[in-house]
Write an enzyme that holds these catalytic residues in place. Structure first.
Site, PDB file in Angstrom:
ATOM      1  N   ARG A 221       0.276   1.521   6.150  1.00 18.30           N
ATOM      2  CA  ARG A 221       0.169   2.977   6.033  1.00 18.30           C
ATOM      3  C   ARG A 221      -1.239   3.381   6.466  1.00 18.30           C
ATOM      4  O   ARG A 221      -2.218   2.697   6.145  1.00 18.30           O
ATOM      5  CB  ARG A 221       0.418   3.453   4.594  1.00 18.30           C
ATOM      6  CG  ARG A 221       1.882   3.420   4.165  1.00 18.30           C
ATOM      7  CD  ARG A 221       2.724   4.489   4.881  1.00 18.30           C
ATOM      8  NE  ARG A 221       4.136   4.424   4.523  1.00 18.30           N
ATOM      9  CZ  ARG A 221       5.078   3.798   5.225  1.00 18.30           C
ATOM     10  NH1 ARG A 221       4.767   3.162   6.346  1.00 18.30           N
ATOM     11  NH2 ARG A 221       6.331   3.818   4.836  1.00 18.30           N
TER      12      ARG A 221
ATOM     13  N   GLU B 193       0.270  12.040  10.285  1.00 21.70           N
ATOM     14  CA  GLU B 193       1.219  11.781  11.374  1.00 21.70           C
ATOM     15  C   GLU B 193       2.125  12.980  11.595  1.00 21.70           C
ATOM     16  O   GLU B 193       2.746  13.439  10.633  1.00 21.70           O
ATOM     17  CB  GLU B 193       2.052  10.544  11.031  1.00 21.70           C
ATOM     18  CG  GLU B 193       1.203   9.279  10.938  1.00 21.70           C
ATOM     19  CD  GLU B 193       1.959   8.078  10.402  1.00 21.70           C
ATOM     20  OE1 GLU B 193       3.056   8.254   9.840  1.00 21.70           O
ATOM     21  OE2 GLU B 193       1.447   6.966  10.523  1.00 21.70           O
TER      22      GLU B 193
ATOM     23  N   HIS C 264       3.971   5.142  15.015  1.00 23.07           N
ATOM     24  CA  HIS C 264       4.779   4.780  13.831  1.00 23.07           C
ATOM     25  C   HIS C 264       6.208   4.385  14.238  1.00 23.07           C
ATOM     26  O   HIS C 264       7.190   4.922  13.717  1.00 23.07           O
ATOM     27  CB  HIS C 264       4.804   5.934  12.812  1.00 23.07           C
ATOM     28  CG  HIS C 264       5.152   5.457  11.430  1.00 23.07           C
ATOM     29  ND1 HIS C 264       4.713   6.055  10.277  1.00 23.07           N
ATOM     30  CD2 HIS C 264       5.935   4.421  11.009  1.00 23.07           C
ATOM     31  CE1 HIS C 264       5.185   5.422   9.219  1.00 23.07           C
ATOM     32  NE2 HIS C 264       5.936   4.423   9.643  1.00 23.07           N
TER      33      HIS C 264
HETATM   34  P1  NAI Z   1       6.950  -5.401  -0.057  1.00 26.34           P
HETATM   35  O1  NAI Z   1       7.050  -4.471  -1.210  1.00 26.34           O
HETATM   36  O2  NAI Z   1       8.019  -6.439   0.171  1.00 26.34           O
HETATM   37  O3  NAI Z   1       5.536  -6.182  -0.128  1.00 26.34           O
HETATM   38  C1  NAI Z   1       4.319  -5.574  -0.497  1.00 26.34           C
HETATM   39  C2  NAI Z   1       3.327  -6.676  -0.844  1.00 26.34           C
HETATM   40  O4  NAI Z   1       2.055  -6.078  -1.116  1.00 26.34           O
HETATM   41  C3  NAI Z   1       3.707  -7.473  -2.099  1.00 26.34           C
HETATM   42  O5  NAI Z   1       3.424  -8.842  -1.852  1.00 26.34           O
HETATM   43  C4  NAI Z   1       2.730  -6.947  -3.160  1.00 26.34           C
HETATM   44  O6  NAI Z   1       2.428  -7.894  -4.170  1.00 26.34           O
HETATM   45  C5  NAI Z   1       1.511  -6.672  -2.290  1.00 26.34           C
HETATM   46  N1  NAI Z   1       0.543  -5.749  -2.908  1.00 26.34           N
HETATM   47  C6  NAI Z   1       0.782  -4.660  -3.685  1.00 26.34           C
HETATM   48  N2  NAI Z   1      -0.387  -4.094  -4.054  1.00 26.34           N
HETATM   49  C7  NAI Z   1      -1.371  -4.856  -3.514  1.00 26.34           C
HETATM   50  C8  NAI Z   1      -2.792  -4.801  -3.555  1.00 26.34           C
HETATM   51  N3  NAI Z   1      -3.430  -3.845  -4.242  1.00 26.34           N
HETATM   52  N4  NAI Z   1      -3.490  -5.747  -2.883  1.00 26.34           N
HETATM   53  C9  NAI Z   1      -2.862  -6.724  -2.185  1.00 26.34           C
HETATM   54  N5  NAI Z   1      -1.509  -6.833  -2.130  1.00 26.34           N
HETATM   55  C10 NAI Z   1      -0.789  -5.916  -2.779  1.00 26.34           C
HETATM   56  O7  NAI Z   1       6.799  -4.472   1.240  1.00 26.34           O
HETATM   57  P2  NAI Z   1       7.142  -4.814   2.757  1.00 26.34           P
HETATM   58  O8  NAI Z   1       8.587  -4.550   3.019  1.00 26.34           O
HETATM   59  O9  NAI Z   1       6.579  -6.139   3.112  1.00 26.34           O
HETATM   60  O10 NAI Z   1       6.327  -3.657   3.501  1.00 26.34           O
HETATM   61  C11 NAI Z   1       4.899  -3.586   3.454  1.00 26.34           C
HETATM   62  C12 NAI Z   1       4.454  -2.198   3.870  1.00 26.34           C
HETATM   63  O11 NAI Z   1       4.768  -2.006   5.236  1.00 26.34           O
HETATM   64  C13 NAI Z   1       5.191  -1.055   3.149  1.00 26.34           C
HETATM   65  O12 NAI Z   1       4.559  -0.729   1.926  1.00 26.34           O
HETATM   66  C14 NAI Z   1       5.103   0.071   4.124  1.00 26.34           C
HETATM   67  O13 NAI Z   1       3.952   0.838   3.833  1.00 26.34           O
HETATM   68  C15 NAI Z   1       4.911  -0.620   5.476  1.00 26.34           C
HETATM   69  N6  NAI Z   1       6.037  -0.405   6.398  1.00 26.34           N
HETATM   70  C16 NAI Z   1       5.760   0.120   7.636  1.00 26.34           C
HETATM   71  C17 NAI Z   1       6.756   0.326   8.568  1.00 26.34           C
HETATM   72  C18 NAI Z   1       6.437   0.845   9.931  1.00 26.34           C
HETATM   73  O14 NAI Z   1       7.359   1.256  10.666  1.00 26.34           O
HETATM   74  N7  NAI Z   1       5.188   0.841  10.376  1.00 26.34           N
HETATM   75  C19 NAI Z   1       8.169   0.036   8.235  1.00 26.34           C
HETATM   76  C20 NAI Z   1       8.356  -0.585   6.946  1.00 26.34           C
HETATM   77  C21 NAI Z   1       7.316  -0.759   6.063  1.00 26.34           C
END
Ligand code: NAI
Length: 317
Positions: free
Chosen positions: A236, A265, A284
């Site tokens: 993000r 965005e 994005h």
């Molecule tokens: P997820 O929920 O499976 O994984 C998030 C990870 O971040 C978990 O391992 C969690 O423990 C960790 N985390 C949480 N708070 C943290 C902190 N303060 N410091 C370090 N690690 C922390 O999410 P997923 O599916 O892997 O997606 C990650 C991010 O990607 C989403 O939150 C979203 O913002 C972004 N995203 C972007 C897309 C795009 O089109 N550019 C599409 C889908 C997701």
């Protein structure tokens, strides 16, 4: 039963099919909806589907028939969940549909930063090879990924997928995550936040945006990075202090960045990153392959079907 899709265009700009949804409910589908149009368009609908259109207390109060909000995405920050709970409105989302596509895009950015396929093809088409004194030329440092250290912040679905691909490239993988669980990951090193910033040749962000992670990448931490390092953000935009990043890139304190997300965005025309040195920006679109959007559509339909059958799935509220 009546349903309204408020902003269906990014999910289905015309290459997918709304018929699954249309077979379940009488459906009005809008490409985009302005905030002031929400109540009028959704009036009388028990089911409302939204991607980025905000549904706050005020809209819910003005839509007394509303029973179900289906978010056409993973993040549900556009919905006032407390207000929905108070009114017994069910809210669902679509988790994890884009994981392989986002991981692929991380490598699309990483490969462009390290080999510059697009950049060199543009140079060739502009005549630079025809006029070259040598059989080969390159205009940016050519960097082999094997042996490079990739640092991942956040190790959920996307972070893990990126780690698997990085290992296939013979990269060293460092991970900093909130809840480290090294079991099953013998080839990944779990490290502190400072270590991941200071040791990574390529740092990639995969944590959610929260109060804790807002401006996680700031001037102080950018100064800890190697001047030869690259930063990739498909998470993000607000994870990064954009002014600090633009300064670091322009000062060559960082070699480059690959960003799929920005703090606003679409961005303002004066966003400093638009003019910063070696800063690749995509709009994005990491999630937006046809395969991922089809999975998203299929789950949206399954969510509505489950709601109608009385056993909702993918509940967030
Ligand atoms: P997820 O929920 O499976 O994984 C998030 C990870 O971040 C978990 O391992 C969690 O423990 C960790 N985390 C949480 N708070 C943290 C902190 N303060 N410091 C370090 N690690 C922390 O999410 P997923 O599916 O892997 O997606 C990650 C991010 O990607 C989403 O939150 C979203 O913002 C972004 N995203 C972007 C897309 C795009 O089109 N550019 C599409 C889908 C997701």
């Amino acid at each position: 039963m009546k349903s309204t899709v408020l902003d269906g265009y990014t999910l289905n700009p015309g290459d997918l099919d709304w018929s699954g949804l249309q077979s379940l409910a009488d459906c009005s589908i809008f490409d985009r909806t302005l905030p002031e149009q929400v109540v009028q368009r959704a009036q009388g609908s028990e089911i409302v589907l939204t991607n980025k259109v905000v549904l706050s207390e005020a809209e819910m109060a003005a839509l007394p028939g509303l029973r179900y909000i289906g978010v056409l995405a993973t993040g549900v920050n556009v919905i006032d969940l407390d207000a929905a709970r108070k009114r017994d409105i069910i809210v669902t989302n679509v988790p994890a549909y884009s994981t392989p596509s986002v991981a692929q895009h991380v490598f699309a950015l990483m490969l462009e930063l390290t080999r510059g396929v697009g950049r060199h093809s543009r140079l060739v088409h502009a005549g630079h090879w025809v006029n070259s004194p040598d059989f080969a030329f390159w205009d940016s440092p050519q960097i082999e990924l094997a042996g490079q250290t990739v640092g991942l912040i956040g190790f959920g679905g996307i972070g893990q997928s990126v780690a698997r691909i990085a290992r296939a490239f013979d990269m060293r993988v460092l991970v900093h995550t909130r809840t480290p669980d090294p079991q099953g990951w013998p080839q990944v090193e779990f490290v502190s936040l400072d270590e991941v910033f200071s040791q990574a040749d390529i740092l990639s962000l995969h944590c959610p945006l929260t109060e804790d992670t807002d401006h996680l990448v700031n001037a102080r931490r950018l100064a800890m990075m190697k001047p030869s390092a690259f930063l990739i953000n498909t998470g993000r935009g607000p994870l990064i202090d954009e002014i600090a990043l633009a300064k670091a890139l322009d000062a060559e304190a960082l070699a480059g960045a690959g960003l799929d997300v920005l703090s606003k965005e679409p961005p303002a025309a004066d966003n400093p990153l638009l003019a910063a040195k070696n800063c690749l920006i995509t709009p994005h679109l990491a999630w937006a392959t046809r395969a991922a959007r089809q999975r998203l559509m299929d789950t949206v339909v399954a969510n509505v079907r489950a709601f109608l059958s009385g056993s909702p799935q993918n509940l967030v509220s």
